[in-house]
Design a protein around this motif. Structure first.
Motif, PDB file in Angstrom:
ATOM      1  N   SER A  25       0.834  -1.194   0.000  1.00  0.00           N
ATOM      2  CA  SER A  25       0.000   0.000   0.000  1.00  0.00           C
ATOM      3  C   SER A  25       0.877   1.256   0.000  1.00  0.00           C
ATOM      4  N   GLY A  26       0.318   2.350  -0.501  1.00  0.00           N
ATOM      5  CA  GLY A  26       1.052   3.608  -0.516  1.00  0.00           C
ATOM      6  C   GLY A  26       2.002   3.757  -1.688  1.00  0.00           C
ATOM      7  N   GLY A  27       1.961   2.809  -2.606  1.00  0.00           N
ATOM      8  CA  GLY A  27       2.838   2.868  -3.768  1.00  0.00           C
ATOM      9  C   GLY A  27       2.548   1.701  -4.697  1.00  0.00           C
ATOM     10  N   SER A  28       3.097   1.761  -5.897  1.00  0.00           N
ATOM     11  CA  SER A  28       2.849   0.704  -6.880  1.00  0.00           C
ATOM     12  C   SER A  28       3.855  -0.431  -6.760  1.00  0.00           C
ATOM     13  N   ILE A  29       3.365  -1.625  -7.047  1.00  0.00           N
ATOM     14  CA  ILE A  29       4.232  -2.799  -7.029  1.00  0.00           C
ATOM     15  C   ILE A  29       5.120  -2.832  -8.281  1.00  0.00           C
ATOM     16  N   SER A  30       4.765  -2.035  -9.261  1.00  0.00           N
ATOM     17  CA  SER A  30       5.497  -2.045 -10.529  1.00  0.00           C
ATOM     18  C   SER A  30       6.893  -1.448 -10.382  1.00  0.00           C
ATOM     19  N   SER A  31       7.786  -1.918 -11.232  1.00  0.00           N
ATOM     20  CA  SER A  31       9.156  -1.398 -11.335  1.00  0.00           C
ATOM     21  C   SER A  31      10.038  -1.733 -10.156  1.00  0.00           C
ATOM     22  N   TYR A  32       9.629  -2.704  -9.330  1.00  0.00           N
ATOM     23  CA  TYR A  32      10.464  -3.098  -8.203  1.00  0.00           C
ATOM     24  C   TYR A  32      10.581  -4.625  -8.123  1.00  0.00           C
ATOM     25  N   TYR A  33      11.616  -5.067  -7.400  1.00  0.00           N
ATOM     26  CA  TYR A  33      11.727  -6.445  -6.957  1.00  0.00           C
ATOM     27  C   TYR A  33      11.063  -6.543  -5.589  1.00  0.00           C
ATOM     28  N   TRP A  34      10.544  -7.737  -5.285  1.00  0.00           N
ATOM     29  CA  TRP A  34       9.889  -7.990  -4.011  1.00  0.00           C
ATOM     30  C   TRP A  34      10.358  -9.348  -3.488  1.00  0.00           C
ATOM     31  N   SER A  35      10.576  -9.443  -2.186  1.00  0.00           N
ATOM     32  CA  SER A  35      11.176 -10.659  -1.658  1.00  0.00           C
ATOM     33  C   SER A  35      10.447 -11.200  -0.430  1.00  0.00           C
ATOM     34  N   TRP A  36      10.732 -12.479  -0.167  1.00  0.00           N
ATOM     35  CA  TRP A  36      10.264 -13.152   1.045  1.00  0.00           C
ATOM     36  C   TRP A  36      11.487 -13.628   1.827  1.00  0.00           C
ATOM     37  N   ILE A  37      11.452 -13.421   3.105  1.00  0.00           N
ATOM     38  CA  ILE A  37      12.526 -13.796   4.018  1.00  0.00           C
ATOM     39  C   ILE A  37      11.878 -14.385   5.259  1.00  0.00           C
ATOM     40  N   ARG A  38      12.497 -15.415   5.847  1.00  0.00           N
ATOM     41  CA  ARG A  38      11.893 -16.001   7.038  1.00  0.00           C
ATOM     42  C   ARG A  38      12.901 -16.116   8.169  1.00  0.00           C
ATOM     43  N   GLN A  39      12.380 -16.300   9.383  1.00  0.00           N
ATOM     44  CA  GLN A  39      13.216 -16.376  10.571  1.00  0.00           C
ATOM     45  C   GLN A  39      12.588 -17.339  11.569  1.00  0.00           C
ATOM     46  N   PRO A  40      13.148 -18.546  11.682  1.00  0.00           N
ATOM     47  CA  PRO A  40      12.656 -19.483  12.696  1.00  0.00           C
ATOM     48  C   PRO A  40      12.789 -18.870  14.080  1.00  0.00           C
ATOM     49  N   PRO A  41      11.919 -19.236  15.002  1.00  0.00           N
ATOM     50  CA  PRO A  41      11.970 -18.667  16.351  1.00  0.00           C
ATOM     51  C   PRO A  41      13.359 -18.796  16.977  1.00  0.00           C
ATOM     52  N   GLY A  42      13.907 -17.681  17.395  1.00  0.00           N
ATOM     53  CA  GLY A  42      15.203 -17.673  18.064  1.00  0.00           C
ATOM     54  C   GLY A  42      16.398 -17.901  17.151  1.00  0.00           C
ATOM     55  N   LYS A  43      16.165 -17.917  15.844  1.00  0.00           N
ATOM     56  CA  LYS A  43      17.256 -18.192  14.907  1.00  0.00           C
ATOM     57  C   LYS A  43      17.460 -17.025  13.934  1.00  0.00           C
ATOM     58  N   GLY A  44      18.332 -17.239  12.962  1.00  0.00           N
ATOM     59  CA  GLY A  44      18.694 -16.179  12.037  1.00  0.00           C
ATOM     60  C   GLY A  44      17.777 -16.078  10.831  1.00  0.00           C
ATOM     61  N   LEU A  45      18.103 -15.106   9.972  1.00  0.00           N
ATOM     62  CA  LEU A  45      17.313 -14.851   8.781  1.00  0.00           C
ATOM     63  C   LEU A  45      17.675 -15.813   7.659  1.00  0.00           C
ATOM     64  N   GLU A  46      16.678 -16.170   6.861  1.00  0.00           N
ATOM     65  CA  GLU A  46      16.902 -17.009   5.681  1.00  0.00           C
ATOM     66  C   GLU A  46      16.187 -16.374   4.493  1.00  0.00           C
ATOM     67  N   TRP A  47      16.937 -16.098   3.435  1.00  0.00           N
ATOM     68  CA  TRP A  47      16.365 -15.535   2.207  1.00  0.00           C
ATOM     69  C   TRP A  47      15.632 -16.645   1.464  1.00  0.00           C
ATOM     70  N   ILE A  48      14.368 -16.413   1.120  1.00  0.00           N
ATOM     71  CA  ILE A  48      13.557 -17.414   0.442  1.00  0.00           C
ATOM     72  C   ILE A  48      13.583 -17.206  -1.068  1.00  0.00           C
ATOM     73  N   GLY A  49      13.402 -15.954  -1.496  1.00  0.00           N
ATOM     74  CA  GLY A  49      13.396 -15.693  -2.923  1.00  0.00           C
ATOM     75  C   GLY A  49      12.853 -14.317  -3.246  1.00  0.00           C
ATOM     76  N   TYR A  50      12.931 -13.955  -4.530  1.00  0.00           N
ATOM     77  CA  TYR A  50      12.395 -12.665  -4.951  1.00  0.00           C
ATOM     78  C   TYR A  50      11.662 -12.808  -6.272  1.00  0.00           C
ATOM     79  N   ILE A  51      10.847 -11.814  -6.552  1.00  0.00           N
ATOM     80  CA  ILE A  51      10.145 -11.757  -7.816  1.00  0.00           C
ATOM     81  C   ILE A  51      10.170 -10.323  -8.326  1.00  0.00           C
ATOM     82  N   TYR A  52      10.314 -10.160  -9.617  1.00  0.00           N
ATOM     83  CA  TYR A  52      10.217  -8.854 -10.242  1.00  0.00           C
ATOM     84  C   TYR A  52       8.753  -8.623 -10.585  1.00  0.00           C
ATOM     85  N   TYR A  53       8.324  -7.382 -10.674  1.00  0.00           N
ATOM     86  CA  TYR A  53       6.907  -7.113 -10.918  1.00  0.00           C
ATOM     87  C   TYR A  53       6.421  -7.737 -12.238  1.00  0.00           C
ATOM     88  N   SER A  54       7.367  -7.996 -13.130  1.00  0.00           N
ATOM     89  CA  SER A  54       7.006  -8.592 -14.416  1.00  0.00           C
ATOM     90  C   SER A  54       6.741 -10.089 -14.303  1.00  0.00           C
TER      91      SER A  54
END
Lengths: 115, 110
Positions: A25-54
């Motif tokens: 919200s507050g802006g367009s999803i177009s022209s950007y990459y978007w990503s998902w990242i997860r963090q198990p309880p009490g643990k570190g970050l893990e990069w899941i993946g990204y998608i381009y608006y296309s």
């Protein structure tokens, strides 16, 4: 300013598919990459993946066989599907703008895998 | 892809400087100038502090600086303040066109 909000079930059964949506919200999803990242309880970050608006996407090799990230520009949303989940997939899942989470980030949503 | 290696914890007194290392390989940290650093306070989403090795996003204090030498990147926090107490993660672009995070470092202001 741009804000992101994750939504989806907080409890998923083992072997089923985890499905989350991130609404921008507050802006367009177009022209950007978007990503998902997860963090198990009490643990570190893990990069899941990204998608381009296309629609082109790239995934963590360790999750690639189970992950699909898609985008719906008409709804200003992008989504994550993770199949065949186990307890090891229990984590706070974050969505973020940028291929590596340059920001902003959503507040995160806890998904627990349990029967 | 293996997580980048960071020290589990680093501590310092108010006003001091501390440095957090992030060690990878020539396929990630050493091969690209695309290292980022994030600050995460308990219960909060991570916040980008440094991108492209040494660049600060708008609004980030100039007490935070980044550098890289070979396969190791570093984040330095100068003039340590109580509010800097948090977990810090590095991230790097990889030769597979993916990203990998570091193991994380807990910074304690003693």
């Amino acid at each position: 300013q741009v804000q992101l909000q994750e939504s989806g079930p907080g409890l998923v059964k083992p072997s089923e598919t985890l499905s989350l949506t991130c609404t921008v919200s507050g802006g367009s999803i177009s022209s950007y990459y978007w990503s998902w990242i997860r963090q198990p309880p009490g643990k570190g970050l893990e990069w899941i993946g990204y998608i381009y608006y296309s629609g082109s996407a790239n995934y963590n090799p360790s999750l690639k066989s189970r992950v699909t990230i898609s985008v719906d520009t008409s709804k200003n949303q992008f989504s994550l599907k993770l199949s065949s989940v186990t307890a090891a997939d229990t984590a706070v899942y974050y969505c973020a703008r940028g291929s590596y989470g340059s920001g902003p980030w959503g507040q995160g949503t806890l998904v627990t895998v349990s029967s | 892809q293996s997580a980048l290696t960071q020290p589990a914890s680093v501590s310092g007194s108010p006003g001091q400087s501390i440095t957090i290392s992030c060690t990878g390989t020539s396929s990630d940290v050493g091969g690209y100038n695309y290292v980022s650093w994030y600050q995460q306070h308990p219960g909060k989403a991570p916040k980008l502090m440094i991108y492209d090795v040494s660049n600060r996003p708008s609004g980030v204090s100039n007490r935070f600086s980044g550098s890289k030498s070979g396969n190791t990147a570093s984040l330095t926090i100068s003039g340590l303040q109580a509010e800097d107490e948090a977990d810090y993660y590095c991230s790097s672009y990889t030769s597979s066109s993916t990203y990998v995070f570091g193991t994380g470092t807990k910074v304690t202001v003693v």
